[in-house]
Scaffold this motif. Structure first.
Motif, PDB file in Angstrom:
ATOM      1  N   GLU A  44     -41.930  -4.045 120.699  1.00  0.00           N
ATOM      2  CA  GLU A  44     -42.766  -3.278 120.661  1.00  0.00           C
ATOM      3  C   GLU A  44     -42.552  -1.939 120.758  1.00  0.00           C
ATOM      4  OE1 GLU A  44     -45.594  -1.660 117.841  1.00  0.00           O
ATOM      5  OE2 GLU A  44     -44.886  -3.843 117.980  1.00  0.00           O
ATOM      6  N   GLN A  45     -42.185  -2.099 122.069  1.00  0.00           N
ATOM      7  CA  GLN A  45     -41.476  -1.136 123.018  1.00  0.00           C
ATOM      8  C   GLN A  45     -40.572   0.204 122.963  1.00  0.00           C
ATOM      9  OE1 GLN A  45     -41.796  -3.428 124.088  1.00  0.00           O
ATOM     10  NE2 GLN A  45     -40.539  -3.787 126.250  1.00  0.00           N
ATOM     11  N   ALA A  46     -39.880  -1.006 121.702  1.00  0.00           N
ATOM     12  CA  ALA A  46     -38.327  -0.411 121.145  1.00  0.00           C
ATOM     13  C   ALA A  46     -38.408  -0.364 119.387  1.00  0.00           C
ATOM     14  CB  ALA A  46     -37.327  -1.174 121.593  1.00  0.00           C
ATOM     15  N   ARG A  47     -39.279  -0.667 119.526  1.00  0.00           N
ATOM     16  CA  ARG A  47     -39.417  -0.800 117.566  1.00  0.00           C
ATOM     17  C   ARG A  47     -39.145   0.609 117.346  1.00  0.00           C
ATOM     18  NH1 ARG A  47     -39.917  -4.469 113.932  1.00  0.00           N
ATOM     19  NH2 ARG A  47     -40.532  -5.695 115.440  1.00  0.00           N
ATOM     20  N   GLU A  48     -40.304   1.895 118.125  1.00  0.00           N
ATOM     21  CA  GLU A  48     -40.210   3.430 116.772  1.00  0.00           C
ATOM     22  C   GLU A  48     -38.775   3.843 117.544  1.00  0.00           C
ATOM     23  OE1 GLU A  48     -42.385   5.218 115.313  1.00  0.00           O
ATOM     24  OE2 GLU A  48     -43.010   2.999 115.180  1.00  0.00           O
ATOM     25  N   SER A  49     -38.142   3.528 118.282  1.00  0.00           N
ATOM     26  CA  SER A  49     -36.676   3.844 118.562  1.00  0.00           C
ATOM     27  C   SER A  49     -35.559   3.647 117.536  1.00  0.00           C
ATOM     28  CB  SER A  49     -36.169   3.365 120.020  1.00  0.00           C
ATOM     29  OG  SER A  49     -36.553   4.165 121.309  1.00  0.00           O
ATOM     30  N   ALA A  50     -35.880   1.962 117.503  1.00  0.00           N
ATOM     31  CA  ALA A  50     -35.416   1.333 116.234  1.00  0.00           C
ATOM     32  C   ALA A  50     -35.041   1.784 115.250  1.00  0.00           C
ATOM     33  CB  ALA A  50     -35.317   0.017 115.628  1.00  0.00           C
ATOM     34  N   ARG A  51     -36.469   2.319 114.554  1.00  0.00           N
ATOM     35  CA  ARG A  51     -36.886   2.965 113.208  1.00  0.00           C
ATOM     36  C   ARG A  51     -36.994   4.753 113.812  1.00  0.00           C
ATOM     37  NH1 ARG A  51     -40.133   1.054 110.265  1.00  0.00           N
ATOM     38  NH2 ARG A  51     -40.795   2.815 108.760  1.00  0.00           N
ATOM     39  N   ALA A  52     -36.104   5.457 114.177  1.00  0.00           N
ATOM     40  CA  ALA A  52     -35.403   6.681 114.611  1.00  0.00           C
ATOM     41  C   ALA A  52     -34.439   6.444 114.408  1.00  0.00           C
ATOM     42  CB  ALA A  52     -36.091   7.060 115.664  1.00  0.00           C
ATOM     43  N   ALA A  64     -27.876  -2.462 131.820  1.00  0.00           N
ATOM     44  CA  ALA A  64     -28.358  -1.782 131.612  1.00  0.00           C
ATOM     45  C   ALA A  64     -27.907  -0.875 131.981  1.00  0.00           C
ATOM     46  CB  ALA A  64     -29.866  -1.781 130.248  1.00  0.00           C
ATOM     47  N   PRO A  65     -28.241  -0.063 133.048  1.00  0.00           N
ATOM     48  CA  PRO A  65     -28.049   1.519 133.360  1.00  0.00           C
ATOM     49  C   PRO A  65     -25.700   1.488 132.918  1.00  0.00           C
ATOM     50  CG  PRO A  65     -28.797   0.692 135.135  1.00  0.00           C
ATOM     51  CD  PRO A  65     -28.644  -0.583 133.759  1.00  0.00           C
ATOM     52  N   ARG A  66     -25.161   0.337 133.389  1.00  0.00           N
ATOM     53  CA  ARG A  66     -24.106   0.581 133.134  1.00  0.00           C
ATOM     54  C   ARG A  66     -23.775   0.511 131.911  1.00  0.00           C
ATOM     55  NH1 ARG A  66     -19.580  -3.645 135.034  1.00  0.00           N
ATOM     56  NH2 ARG A  66     -17.782  -2.336 134.360  1.00  0.00           N
ATOM     57  N   VAL A  67     -24.087   0.608 130.564  1.00  0.00           N
ATOM     58  CA  VAL A  67     -24.192   0.281 128.998  1.00  0.00           C
ATOM     59  C   VAL A  67     -24.190   1.842 129.097  1.00  0.00           C
ATOM     60  CG1 VAL A  67     -24.637  -0.428 127.102  1.00  0.00           C
ATOM     61  CG2 VAL A  67     -23.840  -1.691 128.991  1.00  0.00           C
ATOM     62  N   ALA A  68     -25.925   2.554 129.666  1.00  0.00           N
ATOM     63  CA  ALA A  68     -25.967   3.949 128.914  1.00  0.00           C
ATOM     64  C   ALA A  68     -25.052   4.842 129.815  1.00  0.00           C
ATOM     65  CB  ALA A  68     -27.166   4.096 130.391  1.00  0.00           C
ATOM     66  N   ARG A  69     -24.299   4.486 130.993  1.00  0.00           N
ATOM     67  CA  ARG A  69     -22.974   5.529 131.320  1.00  0.00           C
ATOM     68  C   ARG A  69     -22.213   5.097 130.677  1.00  0.00           C
ATOM     69  NH1 ARG A  69     -25.035   3.490 136.190  1.00  0.00           N
ATOM     70  NH2 ARG A  69     -23.354   2.154 136.713  1.00  0.00           N
ATOM     71  N   TRP A  70     -21.956   3.851 130.550  1.00  0.00           N
ATOM     72  CA  TRP A  70     -20.765   4.202 129.137  1.00  0.00           C
ATOM     73  C   TRP A  70     -20.826   4.456 127.504  1.00  0.00           C
ATOM     74  CZ3 TRP A  70     -20.342   1.006 124.176  1.00  0.00           C
ATOM     75  CH2 TRP A  70     -18.540   0.721 123.771  1.00  0.00           C
ATOM     76  N   LEU A  71     -22.129   4.591 127.255  1.00  0.00           N
ATOM     77  CA  LEU A  71     -22.788   5.071 125.711  1.00  0.00           C
ATOM     78  C   LEU A  71     -22.287   6.343 126.204  1.00  0.00           C
ATOM     79  CD1 LEU A  71     -25.258   2.946 124.926  1.00  0.00           C
ATOM     80  CD2 LEU A  71     -22.950   3.596 123.757  1.00  0.00           C
ATOM     81  N   LEU A 113     -29.524  -3.947 122.593  1.00  0.00           N
ATOM     82  CA  LEU A 113     -30.094  -2.583 121.438  1.00  0.00           C
ATOM     83  C   LEU A 113     -31.646  -2.976 121.848  1.00  0.00           C
ATOM     84  CD1 LEU A 113     -27.766  -2.827 118.724  1.00  0.00           C
ATOM     85  CD2 LEU A 113     -27.988  -0.732 120.686  1.00  0.00           C
ATOM     86  N   LEU A 114     -32.445  -4.263 122.273  1.00  0.00           N
ATOM     87  CA  LEU A 114     -33.528  -4.126 122.723  1.00  0.00           C
ATOM     88  C   LEU A 114     -34.345  -3.192 123.414  1.00  0.00           C
ATOM     89  CD1 LEU A 114     -33.784  -8.329 122.480  1.00  0.00           C
ATOM     90  CD2 LEU A 114     -33.281  -6.510 120.094  1.00  0.00           C
ATOM     91  N   GLU A 115     -33.206  -2.318 124.263  1.00  0.00           N
ATOM     92  CA  GLU A 115     -34.455  -2.114 125.293  1.00  0.00           C
ATOM     93  C   GLU A 115     -34.110  -0.354 124.595  1.00  0.00           C
ATOM     94  OE1 GLU A 115     -32.842  -2.664 129.621  1.00  0.00           O
ATOM     95  OE2 GLU A 115     -32.345  -4.500 128.463  1.00  0.00           O
ATOM     96  N   PRO A 116     -35.408   0.145 124.399  1.00  0.00           N
ATOM     97  CA  PRO A 116     -35.246   1.410 123.766  1.00  0.00           C
ATOM     98  C   PRO A 116     -33.996   2.558 124.859  1.00  0.00           C
ATOM     99  CG  PRO A 116     -37.674   1.062 125.669  1.00  0.00           C
ATOM    100  CD  PRO A 116     -36.946  -0.250 124.961  1.00  0.00           C
ATOM    101  N   GLU A 117     -34.185   3.075 125.827  1.00  0.00           N
ATOM    102  CA  GLU A 117     -33.535   3.774 126.620  1.00  0.00           C
ATOM    103  C   GLU A 117     -31.818   3.621 125.727  1.00  0.00           C
ATOM    104  OE1 GLU A 117     -34.133   0.621 129.568  1.00  0.00           O
ATOM    105  OE2 GLU A 117     -35.192   1.657 128.352  1.00  0.00           O
ATOM    106  N   MET A 118     -31.081   2.082 125.089  1.00  0.00           N
ATOM    107  CA  MET A 118     -29.979   2.366 124.458  1.00  0.00           C
ATOM    108  C   MET A 118     -29.980   3.110 123.575  1.00  0.00           C
ATOM    109  SD  MET A 118     -28.241   0.410 126.985  1.00  0.00           S
ATOM    110  CE  MET A 118     -28.725   1.726 128.167  1.00  0.00           C
TER     111      MET A 118
END
Length: 403
Positions: free
Chosen positions: A130-138, A66-73, A102-107
């Motif tokens: 649940e912890q990623a659901r609000e980010s997904a809705r956003a 995930a950290p590598r993907v976050a940097r890439w994004l 994408l199931l992780e809120p930071e992504m």
């Protein structure tokens, strides 16, 4: 605009993406970061069994963490315009398993929201933690808000104009119902110069509505994976149409089961999260449910958004569509409601629907308001489709009202 040999070699180096590509050019600074961002997605990875050919190949350089993907994004948003970022995100989802991350809120906080990303999130909606659901809705709300801003006013204007035209009559009940401007224009040939007056041989007026709702609109959404973008647009349009008081709008989504989302139409985000992208397809069952919603066939517009790959009873489906058309319901099959063009679809079923009087064609979101106006005006939808959305074999799919 001309470029020198060095700049041309630099561009070729970024395109080909390999030190042995024959350009003899090395990269540094931001160019190296751009090349790394492209390489992470498109270069082959020998350790993962990728191709060893020179140039960019399908790879899995983003699958590590995930950290590598976050940097890439972050990098691609820095170096590329939004339209390119959205294409690269879509490729990453399809090629290297970005879906899982994408199931992780930071992504979700790092991605660039777009229709394709929303379609992917909807396909994951049942497994998003649940912890990623609000980010997904956003993310979904960002996209739907942008679509509403772009499409809502035009839709309301087109529909209101069509409803006004539909409410005109040649037999107004009293003077207050006469449209004097249009009446005068229609009778100019009856002007009497000596009397300096017009003889109103033909009156044009406004019909007094016997009921508040002028048209019923039913949107029936196929939730199969290929229809994801179409579901997003249809959900937004359903919410917009539901805000027009002269329409009674229903939205029904289906796979092998049917869910009525009409009660969610006040919020397009709730509509979309009420769908479940993927799974089987039973169009006949969905049409059977929608038939029960039709109480005024001659005032009903039925829009089936589907690639028409039927997993249920095809003969019953065609019989139901035939009954709806015979009763006066306007039936329209949209093979796609997106900017991506028509996906793969069942040509035999599309042609069969056209033969019954239910034209089948793809429609872009920008054309949908005009399509609804044409349907409310009871214009020839097959002819409208030929002018606005002509794939190569459209004549076989839209049929003709005169045929």
């Amino acid at each position: 605009m001309t470029t020198g040999p060095q700049e041309r070699m630099r561009r070729w180096r970024l395109i080909l993406g390999g030190g042995d590509d024959g350009t003899g050019t090395s990269l540094g600074g931001d160019d190296a970061r751009i090349d790394a961002a492209l390489g992470a997605l498109y270069d082959s990875d020998a350790d993962q069994g990728g191709s060893s050919q020179t140039g960019r190949q399908r790879g899995s350089g983003l699958a590590a963490s995930a950290p590598r993907v976050a940097r890439w994004l972050g990098d691609i948003r820095t170096f590329f315009p939004v339209s390119v970022v959205q294409v690269m995100q879509k490729d990453a989802i399809e090629r290297v398993g970005l879906t899982r991350l994408l199931l992780e809120p930071e992504m979700l906080d790092a991605v660039e929201p777009d229709v394709h990303l929303v379609g992917t999130l909807l396909s994951l909606s049942r497994v998003i933690p649940e912890q990623a659901r609000e980010s997904a809705r956003a993310v979904v709300r960002t996209v739907t808000t942008d679509l509403e801003r772009r499409l809502a006013q035009r839709t309301r204007s087109a529909v209101a104009g069509a409803l006004n035209r539909a409410s005109r009559t040649s037999k107004p009940r009293c003077h207050a119902d006469i449209d004097w401007d249009r009446t005068i224009r229609a009778n100019l040939r009856n002007y009497l110069p000596r009397q300096r007056t017009i003889v109103p041989e033909r009156l044009i007026g406004y019909a007094r509505k016997q009921q508040a709702v002028a048209r019923d609109v039913i949107i029936c959404l196929d939730q199969s994976g290929s229809m994801a973008s179409s579901v997003v647009y249809a959900g937004v349009f359903g919410a917009v149409l539901a805000s027009i008081r002269s329409l009674r709008t229903s939205v029904v989504a289906f796979d092998t089961s049917v869910v009525d989302l009409t009660h969610e139409l006040s919020d397009p985000v709730d509509v979309l999260f009420g769908t479940q992208i993927g799974g089987g397809t039973d169009i006949n069952r969905a049409v059977a449910y929608c038939q029960q919603l039709i109480t005024r066939p001659a005032s009903t517009i039925f829009v089936l958004v589907s690639d028409l790959y039927e997993g249920g009873n095809r003969d019953e489906l065609l019989h139901r569509i035939g009954d709806m058309v015979a009763a006066g319901t306007q039936v329209i099959a949209l093979l796609a409601l997106s900017d991506d063009g028509a996906p793969g679809y069942d040509h035999d079923n599309a042609a069969a629907l056209a033969g019954l009087g239910g034209p089948a064609f793809a429609c872009t979101p920008d054309s949908f308001p005009d399509l609804m106006a044409a349907a409310i005006d009871r214009r020839d939808i097959a002819e409208w489709a030929r002018r606005h959305s002509p794939p190569p074999d459209l004549s076989a799919l839209t049929g003709s009202r005169n045929a």
